[in-house]
Design a protein around this motif. Structure first.
Motif, PDB file in Angstrom:
ATOM      1  N   ALA A 111       0.830  -1.212   0.000  1.00  6.39           N
ATOM      2  CA  ALA A 111       0.000   0.000   0.000  1.00  6.39           C
ATOM      3  C   ALA A 111       0.860   1.255   0.000  1.00  6.39           C
ATOM      4  CB  ALA A 111      -0.934  -0.011   1.218  1.00  6.39           C
ATOM      5  N   GLY A 140      -9.256  -7.189   0.376  1.00  7.97           N
ATOM      6  CA  GLY A 140     -10.294  -6.202   0.102  1.00  7.97           C
ATOM      7  C   GLY A 140     -10.514  -5.259   1.266  1.00  7.97           C
ATOM      8  N   GLN A 141     -10.586  -5.801   2.486  1.00  7.26           N
ATOM      9  CA  GLN A 141     -10.786  -4.965   3.666  1.00  7.26           C
ATOM     10  C   GLN A 141      -9.591  -4.059   3.908  1.00  7.26           C
ATOM     11  OE1 GLN A 141     -11.830  -7.406   7.036  1.00  7.26           O
ATOM     12  NE2 GLN A 141     -13.804  -8.036   6.181  1.00  7.26           N
ATOM     13  N   PHE A 194      -7.131  -2.956   1.807  1.00  2.38           N
ATOM     14  CA  PHE A 194      -6.875  -1.903   0.816  1.00  2.38           C
ATOM     15  C   PHE A 194      -8.026  -0.912   0.724  1.00  2.38           C
ATOM     16  CE2 PHE A 194      -3.482  -4.782  -0.154  1.00  2.38           C
ATOM     17  CZ  PHE A 194      -2.449  -3.934  -0.539  1.00  2.38           C
ATOM     18  N   ALA A 195      -9.236  -1.334   1.072  1.00  2.01           N
ATOM     19  CA  ALA A 195     -10.335  -0.370   1.156  1.00  2.01           C
ATOM     20  C   ALA A 195     -10.068   0.631   2.278  1.00  2.01           C
ATOM     21  CB  ALA A 195     -11.661  -1.106   1.390  1.00  2.01           C
ATOM     22  N   GLN A 219      -7.216   1.494   3.348  1.00  2.00           N
ATOM     23  CA  GLN A 219      -6.083   2.317   2.923  1.00  2.00           C
ATOM     24  C   GLN A 219      -6.458   3.268   1.786  1.00  2.00           C
ATOM     25  OE1 GLN A 219      -2.558   2.051   3.919  1.00  2.00           O
ATOM     26  NE2 GLN A 219      -3.407   0.980   5.703  1.00  2.00           N
ATOM     27  N   GLN A 220      -7.641   3.078   1.218  1.00  2.00           N
ATOM     28  CA  GLN A 220      -8.108   3.853   0.061  1.00  2.00           C
ATOM     29  C   GLN A 220      -7.134   3.724  -1.112  1.00  2.00           C
ATOM     30  OE1 GLN A 220      -8.793   7.803   1.785  1.00  2.00           O
ATOM     31  NE2 GLN A 220     -10.944   7.259   2.109  1.00  2.00           N
ATOM     32  N   VAL A 221      -6.716   2.480  -1.344  1.00  2.00           N
ATOM     33  CA  VAL A 221      -5.795   2.151  -2.436  1.00  2.00           C
ATOM     34  C   VAL A 221      -6.384   0.992  -3.221  1.00  2.00           C
ATOM     35  CG1 VAL A 221      -3.496   1.275  -3.006  1.00  2.00           C
ATOM     36  CG2 VAL A 221      -3.771   2.925  -1.144  1.00  2.00           C
ATOM     37  N   LYS A 222      -6.317   1.067  -4.551  1.00  3.31           N
ATOM     38  CA  LYS A 222      -6.774  -0.021  -5.412  1.00  3.31           C
ATOM     39  C   LYS A 222      -5.649  -1.042  -5.580  1.00  3.31           C
ATOM     40  CE  LYS A 222     -10.939   0.682  -7.443  1.00  3.31           C
ATOM     41  NZ  LYS A 222     -11.961  -0.343  -7.689  1.00  3.31           N
ATOM     42  N   GLU A 275     -15.447  -7.060  -3.655  1.00  2.00           N
ATOM     43  CA  GLU A 275     -14.501  -6.164  -2.974  1.00  2.00           C
ATOM     44  C   GLU A 275     -14.165  -4.985  -3.876  1.00  2.00           C
ATOM     45  OE1 GLU A 275     -13.728  -6.427   0.065  1.00  2.00           O
ATOM     46  OE2 GLU A 275     -14.297  -8.494   0.536  1.00  2.00           O
ATOM     47  N   ALA A 325     -12.210  -2.567  -3.598  1.00  6.87           N
ATOM     48  CA  ALA A 325     -10.802  -2.144  -3.630  1.00  6.87           C
ATOM     49  C   ALA A 325      -9.934  -3.049  -4.511  1.00  6.87           C
ATOM     50  CB  ALA A 325     -10.230  -2.124  -2.215  1.00  6.87           C
ATOM     51  N   GLU A 331      -9.256  -5.239  -8.138  1.00  5.92           N
ATOM     52  CA  GLU A 331      -9.571  -5.300  -9.568  1.00  5.92           C
ATOM     53  C   GLU A 331      -8.950  -6.563 -10.147  1.00  5.92           C
ATOM     54  OE1 GLU A 331      -8.905  -2.894 -13.789  1.00  5.92           O
ATOM     55  OE2 GLU A 331      -8.269  -1.989 -11.895  1.00  5.92           O
TER      56      GLU A 331
END
Length: 398
Positions: A111, A135-136, A138-139, A141-144, A176, A178, A180
């Motif tokens: 991240a 998913g939890q 990085f969500a 962290q607000q990062v994809k 999720e 966050a 892809e």
């Protein structure tokens, strides 16, 4: 003839400095063979319409990563979060971590890396639980995070085994925001079988990837499909070059050991590649050697060399190649009468003809089997030209 101090690491050497003038043992990479191997593998990938993401864990040498990128590589493959962060720090802009990202500390490394550097990063997923954790995290962290579905084989290591596991994983990723899903990955090197088993796995990899693409599982028009270690890359390239896969995906090959090759398992693998591909008129060249000094000549037919398991891989015994003696200007090639019979931490036992004439201080070049387990024993290594002048001292980052 030869005496040695390391130049400042990673910088060009000013003025000629013979390899034999440095502290031995030393890990040596021959420039001409290295450049040949760079061109050879890039040309093969280009021929099949694939891109290269060479496995950087082989050398963990950013100076070599940059040479691979300059020669045309699409990106660099790594195995861990720490290795990936090293590559990002050293300017590599596209990183494929061919492994699952597990553990909060490792997730934090990735991240932070994604926030700090402008990089295109991918990692693998093969379980619903790992997807949930990623998913939890990085969500929050607000990062994809871009992920690839890993396809595995029974009794292999990681990777989905069944269609049911694949379906559950796809659903979990889609749940999720966050994450892809950007493609499909596999590694044929874990298969203990012959070419039919390898081909069957690669064919399944392509089939699964096409099915997922047709079902709309990917969020990009050209997802990735990636495989290939350093033994079966030709079969992977051929399968990926078939029209359906070539048109549908960005096909990524990940061999690593080709860059410096070896005198053991990868030399044998290369002979198999050439047998399968008679149109390839040239072969990869061994570029990696270890130079070491004769330490003792205690009895007829026995030479002790100051080289051991702390210096060189020992999947197979090191191969004695050439010797430089104080009274000779040119090296002498060693034949099969010279044989490593034992390796200790820092001593190598060499069987030799009784009339060998070697003395303490003479220098022997050895070939190794398995580059990965040789490079990780060194923090610096020497790039040399045909005259054994040290052109550059490069750093490893293990």
């Amino acid at each position: 003839m030869f005496s040695l101090t390391y130049p400042q690491k990673g910088l060009p050497v000013t003025g000629p400095q013979l390899l034999t003038d440095i502290s031995l043992p030393a890990l040596v990479v021959h420039q001409n063979a290295l450049e040949h191997n760079l061109r050879w593998m890039q040309a093969l990938a280009d021929r099949y319409g694939a891109v290269l993401a060479p496995h950087g864990k082989t050398t963990m040498a950013p100076g070599l990563f940059r040479r691979q990128i300059a020669a045309g590589a699409w990106g660099i493959t790594l195995a861990t979060a720490v290795q990936s962060a090293v590559a990002a720090k050293e300017g590599i802009e596209r990183i494929l971590m061919a492994n699952q990202l597990t553990g909060r500390a490792n997730m934090q490394i990735v991240a932070d890396m994604l926030r700090h550097y402008q990089i295109d990063f991918y990692c693998l997923v093969d379980s619903v639980e790992n997807v949930r954790q990623l998913g939890q995290f990085f969500a929050a962290q607000q990062v994809k995070l871009q992920v690839l579905l890993e396809l595995g084989v029974a009794n292999g290591r990681c990777g989905c085994r069944s269609d049911e596991q694949i379906d559950a994983l796809i659903a979990a990723v889609q749940a999720e925001p966050a994450l892809e899903l950007c493609g499909v990955e596999g590694y044929e090197g874990v298969i203990n079988g012959e070419q039919p088993q390898i081909d069957a796995f690669i064919e399944r990899l392509v089939t699964v990837a096409l099915q997922l693409k047709n079902a709309g599982a990917f969020r990009r028009a050209q997802p990735l499909i990636t495989a290939s270690g350093s033994a079966w890359y030709d079969r992977v390239a051929e399968a990926f070059s078939q029209r359906q896969a070539r048109d549908a995906f960005l096909t990524v090959m990940r061999p690593g050991c080709y860059l410096v090759h070896d005198h053991g398992i990868y030399q044998q693998a290369q002979q198999s590649v050439l047998a399968r591909q008679p149109q390839l008129t040239q072969a990869l060249l061994p570029a990696m050697e270890i130079f070491a000094c004769v330490q003792s000549v205690p009895e007829p037919g026995r030479v002790i060399v100051a080289l051991g398991k702390r210096d060189i891989a020992h999947d197979d015994m090191p191969v004695p190649l050439r010797v430089w003696q104080a009274h000779t200007a040119q090296p002498q090639a060693l034949d099969n009468r010279w044989r490593t019979i034992k390796l200790m931490d820092q001593h190598l036992f060499l069987e030799a003809p009784t009339e060998h004439g070697l003395q303490p201080g003479d220098i022997i070049a050895f070939g190794a089997s398995h580059p990965c387990l040789t490079f990780d024993k060194w923090r610096n290594f020497c790039l040399v030209n045909e005259q054994l002048e040290v052109i550059e001292v490069l750093e490893t980052c293990f």
